[in-house]
Scaffold this motif. Structure first.
Motif, PDB file in Angstrom:
ATOM      1  N   PHE A   1     -46.972  -5.984  -0.640  1.00  0.00           N
ATOM      2  CA  PHE A   1     -47.179  -7.316   0.218  1.00  0.00           C
ATOM      3  C   PHE A   1     -48.161  -6.846   1.299  1.00  0.00           C
ATOM      4  N   ASN A   2     -48.275  -6.027   1.857  1.00  0.00           N
ATOM      5  CA  ASN A   2     -49.011  -5.660   2.977  1.00  0.00           C
ATOM      6  C   ASN A   2     -50.382  -5.683   2.465  1.00  0.00           C
ATOM      7  N   GLU A   3     -50.711  -5.256   1.146  1.00  0.00           N
ATOM      8  CA  GLU A   3     -52.155  -5.109   0.687  1.00  0.00           C
ATOM      9  C   GLU A   3     -52.497  -6.144  -0.300  1.00  0.00           C
ATOM     10  N   ALA A   4     -51.684  -7.222  -0.542  1.00  0.00           N
ATOM     11  CA  ALA A   4     -51.964  -8.116  -1.427  1.00  0.00           C
ATOM     12  C   ALA A   4     -53.139  -8.635  -1.513  1.00  0.00           C
ATOM     13  N   THR A   5     -53.822  -9.019  -2.538  1.00  0.00           N
ATOM     14  CA  THR A   5     -55.114  -9.386  -2.761  1.00  0.00           C
ATOM     15  C   THR A   5     -55.362 -10.817  -2.472  1.00  0.00           C
ATOM     16  N   THR A   6     -56.108 -11.426  -1.894  1.00  0.00           N
ATOM     17  CA  THR A   6     -56.421 -12.935  -1.719  1.00  0.00           C
ATOM     18  C   THR A   6     -56.941 -13.537  -2.777  1.00  0.00           C
ATOM     19  N   LEU A   7     -56.435 -14.636  -3.352  1.00  0.00           N
ATOM     20  CA  LEU A   7     -56.638 -15.513  -4.399  1.00  0.00           C
ATOM     21  C   LEU A   7     -57.302 -16.708  -3.696  1.00  0.00           C
ATOM     22  N   ALA A   8     -58.726 -16.782  -3.822  1.00  0.00           N
ATOM     23  CA  ALA A   8     -59.311 -18.185  -3.006  1.00  0.00           C
ATOM     24  C   ALA A   8     -59.057 -19.450  -3.529  1.00  0.00           C
ATOM     25  N   GLY A   9     -57.799 -19.733  -3.759  1.00  0.00           N
ATOM     26  CA  GLY A   9     -57.324 -21.172  -3.943  1.00  0.00           C
ATOM     27  C   GLY A   9     -57.507 -21.344  -5.505  1.00  0.00           C
TER      28      GLY A   9
ATOM     29  N   GLN B   1     -49.722 -28.566   1.577  1.00  0.00           N
ATOM     30  CA  GLN B   1     -50.195 -28.346   0.412  1.00  0.00           C
ATOM     31  C   GLN B   1     -49.201 -27.331  -0.370  1.00  0.00           C
ATOM     32  N   GLY B   2     -49.295 -27.640  -1.732  1.00  0.00           N
ATOM     33  CA  GLY B   2     -48.441 -26.961  -2.657  1.00  0.00           C
ATOM     34  C   GLY B   2     -48.838 -25.967  -3.632  1.00  0.00           C
ATOM     35  N   LEU B   3     -48.387 -25.172  -4.316  1.00  0.00           N
ATOM     36  CA  LEU B   3     -48.746 -24.019  -5.209  1.00  0.00           C
ATOM     37  C   LEU B   3     -48.264 -24.097  -6.644  1.00  0.00           C
ATOM     38  N   ALA B   4     -48.981 -23.984  -7.477  1.00  0.00           N
ATOM     39  CA  ALA B   4     -48.487 -23.823  -9.069  1.00  0.00           C
ATOM     40  C   ALA B   4     -49.289 -22.651  -9.804  1.00  0.00           C
ATOM     41  N   TYR B   5     -48.622 -21.971 -10.471  1.00  0.00           N
ATOM     42  CA  TYR B   5     -49.202 -20.968 -11.292  1.00  0.00           C
ATOM     43  C   TYR B   5     -48.611 -20.588 -12.560  1.00  0.00           C
ATOM     44  N   ARG B   6     -49.203 -19.817 -13.121  1.00  0.00           N
ATOM     45  CA  ARG B   6     -48.560 -19.241 -14.700  1.00  0.00           C
ATOM     46  C   ARG B   6     -49.348 -17.888 -14.795  1.00  0.00           C
ATOM     47  N   ILE B   7     -48.872 -17.120 -15.382  1.00  0.00           N
ATOM     48  CA  ILE B   7     -49.461 -15.647 -15.652  1.00  0.00           C
ATOM     49  C   ILE B   7     -49.473 -15.197 -17.259  1.00  0.00           C
ATOM     50  N   THR B   8     -50.628 -15.042 -17.747  1.00  0.00           N
ATOM     51  CA  THR B   8     -50.440 -14.510 -19.365  1.00  0.00           C
ATOM     52  C   THR B   8     -50.791 -13.119 -19.243  1.00  0.00           C
ATOM     53  N   PHE B   9     -49.823 -12.272 -20.098  1.00  0.00           N
ATOM     54  CA  PHE B   9     -50.233 -10.988 -20.388  1.00  0.00           C
ATOM     55  C   PHE B   9     -50.708 -10.952 -21.725  1.00  0.00           C
ATOM     56  N   ALA B  10     -51.918 -10.321 -22.126  1.00  0.00           N
ATOM     57  CA  ALA B  10     -52.531 -10.514 -23.252  1.00  0.00           C
ATOM     58  C   ALA B  10     -52.110  -9.424 -24.358  1.00  0.00           C
TER      59      ALA B  10
ATOM     60  N   ILE C   1     -53.339  -4.828 -15.812  1.00  0.00           N
ATOM     61  CA  ILE C   1     -52.150  -4.012 -15.248  1.00  0.00           C
ATOM     62  C   ILE C   1     -51.684  -2.982 -16.110  1.00  0.00           C
ATOM     63  N   TYR C   2     -51.361  -1.959 -15.704  1.00  0.00           N
ATOM     64  CA  TYR C   2     -50.884  -0.392 -16.176  1.00  0.00           C
ATOM     65  C   TYR C   2     -49.365  -0.567 -16.336  1.00  0.00           C
ATOM     66  N   TYR C   3     -48.879  -0.071 -17.144  1.00  0.00           N
ATOM     67  CA  TYR C   3     -47.372   0.386 -17.447  1.00  0.00           C
ATOM     68  C   TYR C   3     -46.622   0.948 -16.071  1.00  0.00           C
ATOM     69  N   GLY C   4     -45.678   0.453 -15.663  1.00  0.00           N
ATOM     70  CA  GLY C   4     -45.038   0.697 -14.269  1.00  0.00           C
ATOM     71  C   GLY C   4     -45.656   0.279 -13.317  1.00  0.00           C
ATOM     72  N   GLU C   5     -46.473  -0.711 -13.298  1.00  0.00           N
ATOM     73  CA  GLU C   5     -47.214  -0.990 -12.058  1.00  0.00           C
ATOM     74  C   GLU C   5     -46.638  -2.622 -11.651  1.00  0.00           C
ATOM     75  N   GLU C   6     -46.695  -2.778 -10.335  1.00  0.00           N
ATOM     76  CA  GLU C   6     -46.307  -4.161  -9.886  1.00  0.00           C
ATOM     77  C   GLU C   6     -47.544  -4.525  -8.889  1.00  0.00           C
ATOM     78  N   LEU C   7     -48.005  -5.594  -9.108  1.00  0.00           N
ATOM     79  CA  LEU C   7     -49.162  -5.906  -8.330  1.00  0.00           C
ATOM     80  C   LEU C   7     -49.100  -7.275  -7.400  1.00  0.00           C
ATOM     81  N   PHE C   8     -49.595  -7.395  -6.330  1.00  0.00           N
ATOM     82  CA  PHE C   8     -49.503  -8.397  -5.515  1.00  0.00           C
ATOM     83  C   PHE C   8     -50.652  -8.998  -5.064  1.00  0.00           C
ATOM     84  N   TYR C   9     -50.427 -10.552  -5.150  1.00  0.00           N
ATOM     85  CA  TYR C   9     -51.685 -11.448  -4.694  1.00  0.00           C
ATOM     86  C   TYR C   9     -51.202 -12.350  -3.790  1.00  0.00           C
ATOM     87  N   ARG C  10     -52.078 -12.954  -2.900  1.00  0.00           N
ATOM     88  CA  ARG C  10     -51.579 -14.144  -1.887  1.00  0.00           C
ATOM     89  C   ARG C  10     -52.376 -15.174  -2.133  1.00  0.00           C
ATOM     90  N   VAL C  11     -51.859 -16.542  -1.753  1.00  0.00           N
ATOM     91  CA  VAL C  11     -52.411 -17.883  -1.661  1.00  0.00           C
ATOM     92  C   VAL C  11     -52.141 -18.351  -0.481  1.00  0.00           C
TER      93      VAL C  11
END
Length: 654
Positions: free
Chosen positions: A408-416, A440-449, A424-434
């Motif tokens: 959380f301390n180093e989460a990458t900013t998503l610009a809106g 204002q409200g937020l909606a998102y979805r994530i697709t693993f190819a 993403i690599y096996y065993g990883e947990e990645l963090f982003y922030r909006v």
């Protein structure tokens, strides 16, 4: 970004319809940071380990083997060993002080070769730490994020070169070269030398007292080096005695905790205050326990039992990641129905307990966050919301390459709003922030190819509020087929963020009662069996809806006993907007055995009264933070992503 390999050809075809912005930058950013592990095989490693289960070398071999098993397939890792090629007699010193052997050059991880090399190693010789650092650094690229992880059970016996002087040499090679050191049953002199190496290169120092703690620490430190993840906060040491608990001001702190241990921390609360106390245990990949529990209880002045606790459970502790529990307390707010003795101003104590199946001695970092919110005495802003935001239309444009942070301390900013992608690599947990302003409200979805050779594991995503409250989570199995989370087909979403959402019947609405940074977490579990090279491409579709509106008008708490009710008396969940700031500090050894050289500085847009009172401190912290940035690089984000204003106080839970 997509890392192109032969086995990823099918993935490329699946993603042919997506246009990646700055594709060359994405490819460069897609690699994990290269790491050189340096292992002590000197004669002192033949001593018995504290647990009596073998020698220190035996313990080190087990720790390295576990660390290797947990490495993501895309890792670039090498291994050097010193002290294994000679004896420790005086006649052998000249040769022994040159005895640094690279057994595995930095390159795509070869797990069987690494484990064979370590298994064949015998401890026998000298301890040329300074020379080993030079050798390891020469194996790494000359630029970009790169790290050395050094394990030693003693101080250098070959100087010159002096290890600290070598560390200063290495620091001149660039701010992106870090040396993380682990002292395995070391004395004070060796600890000081190893800490000096870490301090001079922007790395971290860690104590390991026995085989269990070495196993946990080595995996955690290597994981940080690969993804540049470090728990952060002002060092603090919780106590076993609640009446001796250290007093915390609002901000972020860092301690360590054993698998079965109680730690106490105190906070002074005035009449009308609402306190939010969060504890985040950072678990290493390859954690020896599958089930982890983090529990918080609160006692009032003079030790009164407030009969209130929060407890969170992680059943996949071996995958690593984080576990967070958040406790909210508004007993001093007028009108609250709290036990007698817990509704008056005074010193309150938070007891944090980590329960792990099987016990053990492996300490893990624990981030602590305290926020104290005064009552609202003026307008409470917009009415409570009754609906979630959503995707008005498919996010437009190409997929913008990002590089998620490791915490959380180093989460990458998503610009809106938009589409974002990476691997993403096996065993990883990645963090982003909006960033969400009031209204204002937020909606998102994530697709693993999908990928034809994908390993079987679990995938997970979660959305968190600025006080580390989990708003929504979804998980499913991944076997190589394309999967989108949530599996329901509907996005994970919040209502528009307004203060009065905290009075809603729906708990998801209540958690969206503040402005600030909201966090998206994506996790690809540890593979069952061998993980294929190249990782899994992920795409995150993000929508931000609503216009900025006025927020609540806060008053000030008092030191008197509560009188007339205030608008916040019946609040069921945190207001997540109060800023606070941790104090910068350099490396300092804690009783828990870990040294962390960096503070944390979070962000929020709320204009609360103490912002004015703390303006001078905020300005000073900003100057310090700017200096620290020159020493340490955060996970990169494309330059087109603007950063929000400095947030103080809170980050979020995975």
């Amino acid at each position: 970004m997509i890392r192109r390999t032969a086995v990823a050809a099918a993935v490329t075809a699946l993603l042919a319809g997506l246009t990646f912005v700055n594709a060359s930058t994405a490819a460069a950013a897609g690699e994990l940071s290269p790491v050189m592990v340096v292992l002590d095989s000197s004669g002192s490693m033949t001593a018995r380990d504290a647990g009596g289960s073998g020698t220190r070398m035996d313990a080190a071999k087990r720790a390295v083997g576990s660390m290797v098993d947990g490495l993501p397939a895309g890792a670039q890792v090498g291994l050097a060993i010193y002290g294994a090629g000679t004896g420790s007699s005086g006649a052998e010193k000249v040769a022994g002080c040159k005895d640094v052997r690279v057994v595995q050059p930095v390159g795509p991880v070869n797990k069987p070769a690494l484990k064979r090399a370590v298994t064949a190693t015998k401890a026998s010789g000298y301890t040329p730490i300074g020379q080993a650092l030079r050798t390891a650094a020469a194996q790494l690229p000359k630029e970009g994020q790169r790290s050395i992880v050094l394990v030693s059970d003693g101080e250098d016996t070959c100087a010159p070169p002096q290890p600290c002087e070598v560390a200063k040499e290495l620091s001149k090679q660039g701010v992106d070269l870090h040396v993380h050191t682990i002292g395995f049953r070391v004395d004070a002199k060796a600890r000081a030398q190893l800490a000096c190496i870490a301090q001079n290169t922007g790395g971290t120092y860690h104590d390991a007292s026995d085989a269990d703690s070495l196993l946990g620490v080595l995996g955690r430190v290597t994981e940080r080096a690969l993804r540049h993840y470090e728990p952060t906060g002002k060092p603090v040491t919780g106590t076993a005695d609640p009446f001796a608990a250290p007093a915390l001001a609002p901000g972020q702190y860092l301690d360590t905790i054993d698998p079965v241990e109680e730690r106490h921390y105190a906070a002074e609360l005035k009449a009308g205050d609402t306190a939010y106390f969060a504890a985040t245990a950072v678990l290493p990949r390859g954690n020896p326990r599958g089930i982890e529990v983090l529990d918080i209880r609160i006692t009032g002045p003079d030790g009164a039992d407030c009969y209130h606790r929060e407890r969170e459970l992680n059943t996949r502790g071996r995958d690593g990641g984080s576990l967070t529990t958040v406790l909210r307390w508004n007993g001093t707010v007028a009108g609250s129905s709290k036990p007698k003795g817990c509704s008056v101003p005074g010193k309150y104590v938070f007891r944090v307990t980590r329960d792990a199946d099987g016990g053990g001695t492996d300490r893990v970092p624990i981030e602590l966050q305290l926020r104290i919110e005064p009552p609202v005495t003026g307008s409470m802003g917009e009415p409570a919301q009754t609906s979630l935001v959503g995707f008005a239309q498919q996010p437009a444009g190409g997929v913008r390459a990002v590089r998620g942070g490791g915490s959380f301390n180093e989460a990458t900013t998503l610009a809106g709003p938009g589409r974002y992608g990476e691997t993403i690599y096996y065993g990883e947990e990645l963090f982003y922030r909006v960033k969400l302003d009031w209204g204002q409200g937020l909606a998102y979805r994530i697709t693993f190819a999908g990928r034809p050779d994908g390993a079987t594991t679990n995938i997970r995503t979660a959305l968190f509020s600025p006080v580390r409250a989990e708003i929504k989570v979804d998980t499913t199995a991944y076997t190589g087929s394309t999967q989108t989370l949530p599996t329901s087909g509907k996005p994970i979403a919040t209502p528009r963020a307004v203060y009065l959402n905290r009075n809603a019947d729906n708990s998801d609405f209540r958690k969206a009662s503040v402005d600030g940074w909201y966090y998206i977490v994506a996790k690809l579990g540890v593979a069952s069996g061998d993980a294929p090279a190249g990782g899994v491409p992920v795409t995150i579709d993000v929508a931000v809806a609503g216009d900025k509106v006025a927020g609540p008008e806060y008053g000030a708490a008092t030191g008197e006993t509560p009188g007339t009710p205030t608008p916040s008396a019946s609040e069921p969940t945190p207001s997540e907007s109060t800023p606070s700031e941790s104090t910068p500090s350099g490396p300092a050894t804690e009783a828990g055995g870990e040294v962390t050289p960096q503070p944390v500085a979070d962000e929020s847009s709320s204009t609360l009264p103490w912002i004015i009172l703390g303006a001078v401190l905020v300005l000073a912290a900003a100057i310090v933070a700017a200096a620290l940035i020159l020493r340490r690089r955060k996970p990169p984000a494309p330059p087109t992503y603007p950063q929000g204003p400095p947030m103080q106080g809170w980050s979020n839970r995975p």
